[in-house]
Design a protein around this motif. Structure first.
Motif, PDB file in Angstrom:
ATOM      1  N   ASP A   1     -21.406 -23.011 -10.126  1.00 29.32           N
ATOM      2  CA  ASP A   1     -20.413 -23.726  -9.310  1.00 29.32           C
ATOM      3  C   ASP A   1     -19.099 -22.958  -9.266  1.00 29.32           C
ATOM      4  O   ASP A   1     -18.491 -22.800  -8.205  1.00 29.32           O
ATOM      5  CB  ASP A   1     -20.157 -25.134  -9.864  1.00 29.32           C
ATOM      6  N   ILE A   2     -18.641 -22.497 -10.422  1.00 23.23           N
ATOM      7  CA  ILE A   2     -17.388 -21.736 -10.506  1.00 23.23           C
ATOM      8  C   ILE A   2     -17.502 -20.466  -9.658  1.00 23.23           C
ATOM      9  O   ILE A   2     -16.589 -20.124  -8.910  1.00 23.23           O
ATOM     10  CB  ILE A   2     -17.057 -21.386 -11.976  1.00 23.23           C
ATOM     11  N   PHE A   3     -18.633 -19.793  -9.778  1.00 20.94           N
ATOM     12  CA  PHE A   3     -18.858 -18.571  -8.994  1.00 20.94           C
ATOM     13  C   PHE A   3     -18.738 -18.879  -7.496  1.00 20.94           C
ATOM     14  O   PHE A   3     -18.104 -18.139  -6.749  1.00 20.94           O
ATOM     15  CB  PHE A   3     -20.242 -17.997  -9.321  1.00 20.94           C
ATOM     16  N   SER A   4     -19.328 -19.996  -7.059  1.00 19.80           N
ATOM     17  CA  SER A   4     -19.280 -20.386  -5.648  1.00 19.80           C
ATOM     18  C   SER A   4     -17.852 -20.668  -5.196  1.00 19.80           C
ATOM     19  O   SER A   4     -17.462 -20.293  -4.088  1.00 19.80           O
ATOM     20  CB  SER A   4     -20.142 -21.631  -5.414  1.00 19.80           C
ATOM     21  N   ILE A   5     -17.080 -21.333  -6.050  1.00 18.12           N
ATOM     22  CA  ILE A   5     -15.673 -21.625  -5.741  1.00 18.12           C
ATOM     23  C   ILE A   5     -14.911 -20.314  -5.557  1.00 18.12           C
ATOM     24  O   ILE A   5     -14.141 -20.156  -4.606  1.00 18.12           O
ATOM     25  CB  ILE A   5     -15.042 -22.475  -6.866  1.00 18.12           C
ATOM     26  N   ILE A   6     -15.130 -19.362  -6.450  1.00 12.31           N
ATOM     27  CA  ILE A   6     -14.452 -18.060  -6.374  1.00 12.31           C
ATOM     28  C   ILE A   6     -14.901 -17.300  -5.124  1.00 12.31           C
ATOM     29  O   ILE A   6     -14.091 -16.667  -4.453  1.00 12.31           O
ATOM     30  CB  ILE A   6     -14.717 -17.240  -7.656  1.00 12.31           C
ATOM     31  N   ALA A   7     -16.187 -17.399  -4.793  1.00 13.36           N
ATOM     32  CA  ALA A   7     -16.702 -16.710  -3.605  1.00 13.36           C
ATOM     33  C   ALA A   7     -16.034 -17.244  -2.335  1.00 13.36           C
ATOM     34  O   ALA A   7     -15.788 -16.497  -1.395  1.00 13.36           O
ATOM     35  CB  ALA A   7     -18.219 -16.865  -3.525  1.00 13.36           C
ATOM     36  N   GLU A   8     -15.711 -18.545  -2.330  1.00 17.11           N
ATOM     37  CA  GLU A   8     -15.050 -19.156  -1.174  1.00 17.11           C
ATOM     38  C   GLU A   8     -13.569 -18.795  -1.103  1.00 17.11           C
ATOM     39  O   GLU A   8     -12.996 -18.725  -0.028  1.00 17.11           O
ATOM     40  CB  GLU A   8     -15.168 -20.682  -1.238  1.00 17.11           C
ATOM     41  N   ASP A   9     -12.932 -18.641  -2.268  1.00 20.37           N
ATOM     42  CA  ASP A   9     -11.482 -18.398  -2.314  1.00 20.37           C
ATOM     43  C   ASP A   9     -11.156 -17.465  -3.474  1.00 20.37           C
ATOM     44  O   ASP A   9     -10.981 -17.907  -4.601  1.00 20.37           O
ATOM     45  CB  ASP A   9     -10.745 -19.737  -2.466  1.00 20.37           C
ATOM     46  N   CYS A  10     -11.083 -16.155  -3.183  1.00 11.84           N
ATOM     47  CA  CYS A  10     -10.886 -15.179  -4.256  1.00 11.84           C
ATOM     48  C   CYS A  10      -9.477 -15.241  -4.858  1.00 11.84           C
ATOM     49  O   CYS A  10      -9.225 -14.673  -5.909  1.00 11.84           O
ATOM     50  CB  CYS A  10     -11.207 -13.773  -3.769  1.00 11.84           C
ATOM     51  N   ALA A  11      -8.558 -15.957  -4.194  1.00  7.09           N
ATOM     52  CA  ALA A  11      -7.186 -16.045  -4.698  1.00  7.09           C
ATOM     53  C   ALA A  11      -6.976 -17.294  -5.560  1.00  7.09           C
ATOM     54  O   ALA A  11      -5.878 -17.509  -6.075  1.00  7.09           O
ATOM     55  CB  ALA A  11      -6.197 -16.039  -3.537  1.00  7.09           C
TER      56      ALA A  11
ATOM     57  N   LYS B   1      -6.666 -24.238 -10.756  1.00  5.08           N
ATOM     58  CA  LYS B   1      -7.205 -24.950  -9.583  1.00  5.08           C
ATOM     59  C   LYS B   1      -8.714 -25.145  -9.711  1.00  5.08           C
ATOM     60  O   LYS B   1      -9.238 -26.165  -9.269  1.00  5.08           O
ATOM     61  CB  LYS B   1      -6.872 -24.176  -8.306  1.00  5.08           C
ATOM     62  N   ILE B   2      -9.381 -24.163 -10.304  1.00  7.96           N
ATOM     63  CA  ILE B   2     -10.831 -24.306 -10.523  1.00  7.96           C
ATOM     64  C   ILE B   2     -11.074 -25.501 -11.449  1.00  7.96           C
ATOM     65  O   ILE B   2     -11.931 -26.336 -11.194  1.00  7.96           O
ATOM     66  CB  ILE B   2     -11.441 -23.018 -11.120  1.00  7.96           C
ATOM     67  N   ALA B   3     -10.281 -25.588 -12.506  1.00  4.03           N
ATOM     68  CA  ALA B   3     -10.412 -26.701 -13.459  1.00  4.03           C
ATOM     69  C   ALA B   3     -10.121 -28.036 -12.774  1.00  4.03           C
ATOM     70  O   ALA B   3     -10.786 -29.043 -13.058  1.00  4.03           O
ATOM     71  CB  ALA B   3      -9.492 -26.488 -14.657  1.00  4.03           C
ATOM     72  N   GLN B   4      -9.143 -28.050 -11.865  1.00  2.34           N
ATOM     73  CA  GLN B   4      -8.790 -29.291 -11.158  1.00  2.34           C
ATOM     74  C   GLN B   4      -9.905 -29.771 -10.241  1.00  2.34           C
ATOM     75  O   GLN B   4      -9.942 -30.943  -9.887  1.00  2.34           O
ATOM     76  CB  GLN B   4      -7.511 -29.094 -10.329  1.00  2.34           C
ATOM     77  N   LYS B   5     -10.798 -28.877  -9.863  1.00  3.91           N
ATOM     78  CA  LYS B   5     -11.899 -29.279  -8.989  1.00  3.91           C
ATOM     79  C   LYS B   5     -12.943 -30.118  -9.728  1.00  3.91           C
ATOM     80  O   LYS B   5     -13.960 -30.479  -9.168  1.00  3.91           O
ATOM     81  CB  LYS B   5     -12.551 -28.054  -8.332  1.00  3.91           C
ATOM     82  N   GLY B   6     -12.675 -30.377 -10.993  1.00  5.10           N
ATOM     83  CA  GLY B   6     -13.518 -31.320 -11.728  1.00  5.10           C
ATOM     84  C   GLY B   6     -14.745 -30.720 -12.375  1.00  5.10           C
ATOM     85  O   GLY B   6     -15.715 -31.414 -12.644  1.00  5.10           O
ATOM     86  N   ASN B   7     -14.724 -29.433 -12.647  1.00  6.39           N
ATOM     87  CA  ASN B   7     -15.889 -28.790 -13.260  1.00  6.39           C
ATOM     88  C   ASN B   7     -15.821 -28.754 -14.778  1.00  6.39           C
ATOM     89  O   ASN B   7     -16.653 -28.134 -15.418  1.00  6.39           O
ATOM     90  CB  ASN B   7     -16.027 -27.354 -12.736  1.00  6.39           C
ATOM     91  N   GLY B   8     -14.813 -29.383 -15.352  1.00  7.76           N
ATOM     92  CA  GLY B   8     -14.678 -29.362 -16.808  1.00  7.76           C
ATOM     93  C   GLY B   8     -13.221 -29.179 -17.185  1.00  7.76           C
ATOM     94  O   GLY B   8     -12.364 -29.038 -16.318  1.00  7.76           O
TER      95      GLY B   8
END
Length: 74
Positions: free
Chosen positions: A16-26, A31-38
């Motif tokens: 999931d984290i990899f996918s988030i980074i692939a969508e937005d490299c910046a 912000k990744i943590a705020q997306k509710g992944n842990g």
């Protein structure tokens, strides 16, 4: 769920984290943590793991740096 060859060693959350980074490299790790992944600590650990396994790298500083995909999940 069956993973493709290169991602057998990754957890579902890391994918999931990899996918988030692939969508937005910046995107920042906060912000990744705020997306509710842990928790932020968990996300930092997963990011470190993804880097150690050679999937991603970080270029530049924390504020204006960006993520670089080193190898795709497929």
């Amino acid at each position: 769920r069956m993973h493709k060859d290169g991602i057998k060693e990754l957890s579902e959350r890391q994918v999931d984290i990899f996918s988030i980074i692939a969508e937005d490299c910046a995107i920042t790790s906060q912000k990744i943590a705020q997306k509710g992944n842990g928790s932020q600590r968990t996300i930092f650990r997963d990011l470190a793991d993804l880097r150690a396994k050679g999937f991603i790298a970080r270029e530049g500083g924390r504020k204006n740096g960006r993520w670089v995909i080193l190898k795709p999940l497929e």
